[in-house]
Enzyme design. Structure first.
Site, PDB file in Angstrom:
ATOM      1  CG  ASP A 109      20.474 -10.644  47.809  1.00  0.00           C
ATOM      2  OD1 ASP A 109      20.663 -10.064  46.872  1.00  0.00           O
ATOM      3  OD2 ASP A 109      19.073 -11.285  47.616  1.00  0.00           O
ATOM      4  CG  ASP A 195      20.077  -8.659  53.112  1.00  0.00           C
ATOM      5  OD1 ASP A 195      20.452  -9.257  54.319  1.00  0.00           O
ATOM      6  OD2 ASP A 195      19.020  -9.061  52.490  1.00  0.00           O
ATOM      7  CG  HIS A 246      18.739  -6.340  48.103  1.00  0.00           C
ATOM      8  ND1 HIS A 246      18.083  -7.549  47.843  1.00  0.00           N
ATOM      9  CD2 HIS A 246      19.083  -6.497  49.561  1.00  0.00           C
ATOM     10  CE1 HIS A 246      18.098  -8.257  49.113  1.00  0.00           C
ATOM     11  NE2 HIS A 246      18.577  -7.527  50.073  1.00  0.00           N
ATOM     12  CG  ASP A 248      20.847  -4.643  43.233  1.00  0.00           C
ATOM     13  OD1 ASP A 248      19.648  -4.825  43.855  1.00  0.00           O
ATOM     14  OD2 ASP A 248      21.597  -5.703  43.129  1.00  0.00           O
ATOM     15  CB  CYS A 354      19.679  -9.723  42.321  1.00  0.00           C
ATOM     16  SG  CYS A 354      18.732  -8.201  42.571  1.00  0.00           S
TER      17      CYS A 354
END
Ligand code: DAV
Length: 378
Positions: A109, A195, A246, A248, A354
């Site tokens: 992150d 991020d 995020h 992913d 992550c």
């Protein structure tokens, strides 16, 4: 022959040589703040705990993180860990105060490698303002070891009250649906905010998701920073994800020509063009083995953590132990699939991708998209 580069990673799949794996030591519950409203799963009326996480919970997460470390090392990968940091310390700046910080489980992150450059993200939440600190010793070590290493810290936003849009949290579902193409979330557009985990690397092309944790100014900053360095930055959007944070668990490249996609979060119409025009295949992930209701009590992420796989190479991928349907799909697609249990890590912000930050993968900058026919809009 030139000495090998110490920092070198251009995409999410090249053969992995060195990686940072997060650690749960000193982790705290994420505080309620303008950019985050953590909630106890299935119990929205129970107050979310505050302060340090219990030692047993930290121990369970650390055991699973150690399992990932062992697997990576058995594959010949060098693994580094973050430095200890006291996350129970409050943060006070001229613009805000927050009662405690979060954790160092998810370097993804905060940190990103773009070729020979390390970029520290601005971050978007107050409790994560100083989350770069556990990685600084490593960054200095890489930077000192190789004069070709570039190191950039993105501008720190104020995180003052007016950087956030508080009403976002109150919008009813119908309103979110009506607004889904405005891509306005809990952060405003005035300051540069991103991020690192909203980015996905494809050689000279970098995707950036507009989200609760990355705004349009953040994407513009990345464009102006990266395009003179030979990258192309593509903003992407997933209109049906009403709480995006995020990329992913939504759009996960596995090897040249193949992206694992989220069947509940299609790309905004038109944004799939660059993939289809260049012969890429977008393959939907199967439903995760847990429903959202079955995810761990304090986990703030969705069931789609199932998709948060980590590539060791274009043919080897690590998947969470219980996600059998995804493992079978990956196997059919020709991957050697490794598994580790990881569910005790989920409440610390993510799964396998992550919880890592790849520093070196063997490979160079490639152009996987020779046919680009549109100008991306920011
Ligand atoms: O789908 O909940 C979680 C990503 C956490 N770093 C999701 C995204």
């Amino acid at each position: 022959m030139d000495k090998p580069l110490v920092v070198n990673s251009w995409n999410e799949w090249d053969p992995l040589e060195e990686i940072v794996v997060g650690i749960a030591d000193n982790a705290c519950y994420e505080p309620t703040e303008p950019g985050n409203r953590p909630a106890v799963r299935n119990h929205p009326d129970v107050p979310f705990p505050t302060g340090p996480k219990p030692p047993e919970a930290i121990e369970r997460a650390n055991e699973e993180l150690a399992g990932l470390v062992a697997l990576l090392e058995s594959q010949g990968v060098t693994v580094r860990r973050p430095d200890p940091h006291d996350f129970s310390q409050p943060v006070r700046t001229p613009d805000f105060a927050v009662e405690n910080q979060y954790c160092s489980v998810c370097p993804r992150d905060v940190m990103i490698t773009l070729g020979n450059e390390i970029v520290e993200a601005t971050m978007s939440r107050r409790a994560r303002y100083f989350e770069y600190r556990p990685y600084r010793r490593l960054v200095y070590a890489y930077w000192n070891a190789d004069p070709r290493v570039e190191w950039t810290t993105a501008p720190k936003p104020t995180m003052a009250d007016d950087m956030y849009r508080q009403e976002f949290w109150e919008w009813p579902l119908e309103e979110r649906h009506a607004r889904m193409h405005s891509f306005e979330f809990c952060i405003t557009q005035d300051e540069v905010v991103f991020d690192a985990a909203d980015m996905s690397r494809f050689g000279r092309d970098v995707l950036v998701q507009e989200s609760m944790t990355t705004n349009r100014a953040g994407i513009r900053w990345l464009k102006r920073h990266l395009e003179p360095r030979g990258f192309r930055v593509h903003p992407v959007h997933f209109p049906l994800d009403f709480f995006p944070s995020h990329i992913d668990c939504t759009f996960v490249p596995l090897r040249p020509g193949l992206v694992l996609t989220n069947p509940e979060r299609p790309l905004r119409e038109g944004e799939e063009r660059m993939f289809l025009d260049n012969g890429w295949e977008l393959v939907d992930a199967p439903q995760p083995t847990s429903t959202n209701e079955e995810m761990p009590r304090y986990c703030q992420s969705s069931k789609w953590l199932s998709m948060n796989v980590l590539s060791i190479s274009p043919t080897k991928v690590i998947c969470e132990e219980r996600e059998k349907p995804l493992q079978e799909l990956l196997d059919k697609l020709g991957f050697e699939v490794f598994t580790v249990p990881f569910r005790n890590v989920f409440e610390y912000g993510g799964s396998l991708h992550c919880a890592t930050w790849d520093v070196r993968r063997r490979g160079t900058r490639e152009d996987y998209f020779p046919h680009l026919s549109y100008e991306p809009l920011v």
